[in-house]
Design an enzyme around this catalytic site. Structure first.
Site, PDB file in Angstrom:
ATOM      1  N   LEU A  67      37.844  36.477  73.864  1.00  0.00           N
ATOM      2  CA  LEU A  67      38.378  35.365  73.063  1.00  0.00           C
ATOM      3  C   LEU A  67      39.518  34.673  73.797  1.00  0.00           C
ATOM      4  CD1 LEU A  67      38.617  33.758  70.373  1.00  0.00           C
ATOM      5  CD2 LEU A  67      40.251  35.470  69.604  1.00  0.00           C
ATOM      6  N   GLU A 100      41.430  32.287  61.920  1.00  0.00           N
ATOM      7  CA  GLU A 100      41.368  32.904  63.246  1.00  0.00           C
ATOM      8  C   GLU A 100      42.426  32.420  64.224  1.00  0.00           C
ATOM      9  OE1 GLU A 100      39.095  30.756  62.093  1.00  0.00           O
ATOM     10  OE2 GLU A 100      38.688  29.247  63.636  1.00  0.00           O
ATOM     11  N   LYS A 140      33.703  31.950  55.234  1.00  0.00           N
ATOM     12  CA  LYS A 140      33.087  31.283  56.387  1.00  0.00           C
ATOM     13  C   LYS A 140      33.352  29.782  56.364  1.00  0.00           C
ATOM     14  CE  LYS A 140      31.297  32.854  59.294  1.00  0.00           C
ATOM     15  NZ  LYS A 140      31.966  33.457  60.507  1.00  0.00           N
ATOM     16  N   TYR A 163      37.891  30.908  57.703  1.00  0.00           N
ATOM     17  CA  TYR A 163      37.503  30.878  59.115  1.00  0.00           C
ATOM     18  C   TYR A 163      36.864  29.522  59.394  1.00  0.00           C
ATOM     19  CZ  TYR A 163      38.190  35.920  59.588  1.00  0.00           C
ATOM     20  OH  TYR A 163      38.737  37.171  59.638  1.00  0.00           O
ATOM     21  N   ASP A 222      37.964  43.498  81.347  1.00  0.00           N
ATOM     22  CA  ASP A 222      38.917  42.526  80.778  1.00  0.00           C
ATOM     23  C   ASP A 222      39.622  41.813  81.933  1.00  0.00           C
ATOM     24  OD1 ASP A 222      40.223  42.319  77.661  1.00  0.00           O
ATOM     25  OD2 ASP A 222      41.424  41.435  79.276  1.00  0.00           O
ATOM     26  N   ASP A 265      30.622  33.314  67.525  1.00  0.00           N
ATOM     27  CA  ASP A 265      31.288  32.390  66.590  1.00  0.00           C
ATOM     28  C   ASP A 265      32.126  31.349  67.332  1.00  0.00           C
ATOM     29  OD1 ASP A 265      33.184  34.238  67.397  1.00  0.00           O
ATOM     30  OD2 ASP A 265      33.954  34.649  65.396  1.00  0.00           O
ATOM     31  N   SER A 292      37.844  41.712  85.187  1.00  0.00           N
ATOM     32  CA  SER A 292      36.822  40.687  84.956  1.00  0.00           C
ATOM     33  C   SER A 292      36.736  39.731  86.141  1.00  0.00           C
ATOM     34  CB  SER A 292      37.184  39.910  83.679  1.00  0.00           C
ATOM     35  OG  SER A 292      36.232  38.909  83.447  1.00  0.00           O
ATOM     36  N   HIS A 331      36.459  28.257  63.289  1.00  0.00           N
ATOM     37  CA  HIS A 331      35.847  28.303  64.634  1.00  0.00           C
ATOM     38  C   HIS A 331      35.415  26.905  65.080  1.00  0.00           C
ATOM     39  CE1 HIS A 331      35.859  32.668  64.308  1.00  0.00           C
ATOM     40  NE2 HIS A 331      35.222  32.588  63.166  1.00  0.00           N
ATOM     41  N   ARG A 358      30.616  38.276  51.461  1.00  0.00           N
ATOM     42  CA  ARG A 358      32.057  38.425  51.244  1.00  0.00           C
ATOM     43  C   ARG A 358      32.555  37.357  50.262  1.00  0.00           C
ATOM     44  NH1 ARG A 358      33.848  38.230  57.469  1.00  0.00           N
ATOM     45  NH2 ARG A 358      31.930  37.009  57.537  1.00  0.00           N
TER      46      ARG A 358
END
Ligand SMILES: NC(=O)C1=CN([C@@H]2O[C@H](COP(=O)(O)OP(=O)(O)OC[C@H]3O[C@@H](n4cnc5c(N)ncnc54)[C@H](O)[C@@H]3O)[C@@H](O)[C@H]2O)C=CC1
Ligand SMILES: CC(=O)C(=O)O
Length: 376
Positions: free
Chosen positions: A239, A118, A75, A94, A197, A269, A219, A96, A15
Site C-alpha cells: 500500500l 482508509e 464500502k 471506505y 518489503d 481495492d 523489494s 479507495h 457488514r
C-alpha cells in the site's frame, strides 16, 4: 446531527457501518440515527436491536440518504447510489478513490464532503484500515490454501506438506498489516514463507517478530521475479496510502509461475499489484485463471466474515464518527489532524494529494476546500 446508515449493496457485503452499541453512543450525545431496514441482519443485528438502542428504522435507502447530514457506510457507494449525493452531505466510509475514478468524479461534481476510512492517519498507521487489513491478511492465507486444492482449480498441494514431502511456498509482497497477518496464518499452516518489503526497517521488524519462521527479501524486480516464480501462493499486500497500487508483479512473472499456482491480490481495492489482476472479482465468483494461474481479486474480503469484521471496524470508526457528529465536520477536521487526512473530496475539490495526482485533478488543501463552503 442526523446520521444515516444504508444497507450495503455490494456483492455479498454483509457488514454494516454501525452496531446497536454505536447507535446508543450517538443517541446519548443527542443525535438521531436512521438505519435502513435489515441493514444489520447480515452481521447478526436485528432491526429490533437497533430500535431498542434508540435508532429509527427506515424502509428505503433513498430516504436514509435524503434525511441524513452524515451517511456512514462500509464500502464505497456503487453507481446506483450516486444519485443520492448532494452538496454538503458528509460521507464517511471506505472509498479507495484512486481505483474509482467515476466515484471520485461524482463526489466532486455533487459537492459531497467525503471522508475515507482508509486515509485517516495517525503517525505512520492507518487506524481505520488496520482491523480490516488484519481480517483480509488472515483470510488471504486460508483462501490461498483453499484454491491450491485441485478441486478448486489449484495445483493440488497442501501448504504444510507431510513428512517426506516439501512444504508449499508462500510469498507475501508488502509486509505491513495485511502481510504480517497473512504470514501469521501461513506459518500456522506450515508453509515456507517469504515476505518482501521496500522498507529495510520494516524487514528488520518482521525478522524480530517471526525470526527463522520466515525469509525476508528487499523489494526489487529481481527478487520479486525469483520469489514469484518459485511460489505456490503469492499474496499482494502493498500500500502507498491513497495512491493506485504499483504493478510490482508483471505479466511475464505470472507466466513464469507453475500452472495451478494461486495469487491472492489483497491490494486489488487500490487497483492491485499484479499486472494480470486487471479486474475486481466478487465473493460469488471470486477467481479467474490467467496463464494457468488462479487469480483471487475480491475487494471486500472482510465482507465474508461480517460479524467479526463489523465489530472490529466499528470499534475504530465510532470515536471519529462521534467527533464529526458532536463538533460538526469543519471543527472536527480542524481539531484532529488524523481526520483531516481522511478528507478526500470536499465542496467540488480533491483534497488528498495522491488521489488528485493519480486521477489527474488539481490538489486543493482541505482547509481551502472547506473554507469555500463557509464563504458560500
Ligand atoms: N481486498 C480487501 O478486501 C482488502 C484490501 N486491503 C488492502 O490491502 C492493502 C495493504 O494494506 P495494509 O497492509 O493495511 O497496508 P500497510 O500500509 O500496513 O502495509 C503496506 C506495506 O507495503 C510496503 N510497500 C510499499 N511499497 C512497496 C514496494 N514497492 N514493494 C514492497 N512493499 C512495499 C510498505 O512498506 C508497507 O509495509 C491495501 O491496499 C488495503 O486497502 C485491506 C483490507 C481488505
Ligand atoms: C478495506 C476495505 O476496503 C474493506 O475492508 O472492504
Amino acid at each position: 446531527m442526523i446520521i444515516g446508515v444504508p444497507k450495503e449493496i455490494k456483492n455479498n457485503e454483509n457488514r454494516v457501518a454501525i452496531t446497536p452499541a454505536g447507535v446508543m453512543s450517538f443517541v446519548s450525545h443527542g443525535h438521531t440515527v436512521f438505519i435502513e431496514k435489515d441493514a444489520g441482519v447480515g452481521s447478526g443485528f436485528t432491526n429490533e436491536a437497533y430500535v431498542s438502542a434508540g435508532a429509527q428504522i427506515v424502509e428505503r435507502a433513498a430516504d436514509v440518504w435524503a434525511q441524513a447530514d452524515m451517511v456512514m457506510k462500509v464500502k464505497e457507494p456503487l453507481p446506483s447510489e450516486y444519485e443520492y449525493f448532494r452538496p454538503g452531505l458528509v460521507l464517511f466510509t471506505y472509498l479507495h478513490l484512486a481505483a474509482e475514478p467515476e466515484l471520485a468524479r461524482a463526489l466532486k461534481e455533487k459537492g459531497v464532503i467525503a471522508i475515507a476510512y482508509e486515509t485517516v492517519q495517525v503517525g505512520r498507521t492507518l487506524p481505520l484500515l488496520t482491523p480490516m487489513s488484519e481480517v483480509a491478511g488472515r483470510m488471504a492465507a486460508q483462501i490461498g490454501a483453499q484454491f491450491l486444492e485441485k478441486t478448486k482449480g489449484g495445483k493440488g498441494i497442501l501448504l504444510s506438506g507431510v513428512p517426506g514431502v516439501s512444504r508449499g511456498k508462500v510469498t507475501i509482497i508488502g509486509g505491513g498489516v495485511v502481510g504480517t497477518n497473512a504470514a501469521k496464518l501461513a506459518i500456522g499452516l506450515g508453509a515456507n514463507v517469504t515476505i518482501i518489503d521496500l522498507s529495510a526497517e520494516r524487514l528488520r521488524e518482521l525478522d524480530d517478530i517471526f525470526g527463522s519462521q520466515i525469509n525476508t527479501l528487499m523489494s526489487n524486480p529481481m527478487n520479486i521475479a525469483q520469489a514469484v516464480a518459485e511460489s505456490d501462493l503469492v499474496i499482494g499486500a502493498v500500500l502507498i496510502p491513497g495512491a493506485k497500487a504499483p504493478k510490482l508483479v508483471t505479466e511475464e512473472m505470472v507466466k513464469a509461475m507453475q500452472p495451478g499456482s494461486v495469487i491472492v491480490d489483497v491490494a486489488i481495492d487500490q487497483g492491485g499489484i499484479v499486472e494480470t489482476s486487471d479486474h475486481v472479482t466478487t465473493h460469488d465468483n471470486p477467481t479467474y485463471v490467467k496463464h494457468g494461474v488462479v487469480h483471487y481479486a475480491v475487494a471486500n474480503m472482510p465482507g465474508a466474515v461480517p460479524r467479526t469484521s463489523t465489530l472490529a471496524l466499528t470499534n475504530v470508526t465510532m470515536p471519529y464518527a462521534l467527533q464529526i457528529a458532536n463538533k460538526g465536520v469543519h471543527k472536527a477536521v480542524a481539531d484532529n489532524p488524523a481526520l483531516r487526512l481522511g478528507v478526500n473530496v470536499a465542496n467540488g475539490e480533491i483534497t488528498y494529494e495522491a488521489v488528485a495526482r493519480d486521477l489527474g485533478y488539481d490538489y486543493v488543501p482541505v482547509e481551502v476546500a472547506l473554507e469555500k463552503q463557509l464563504l458560500a
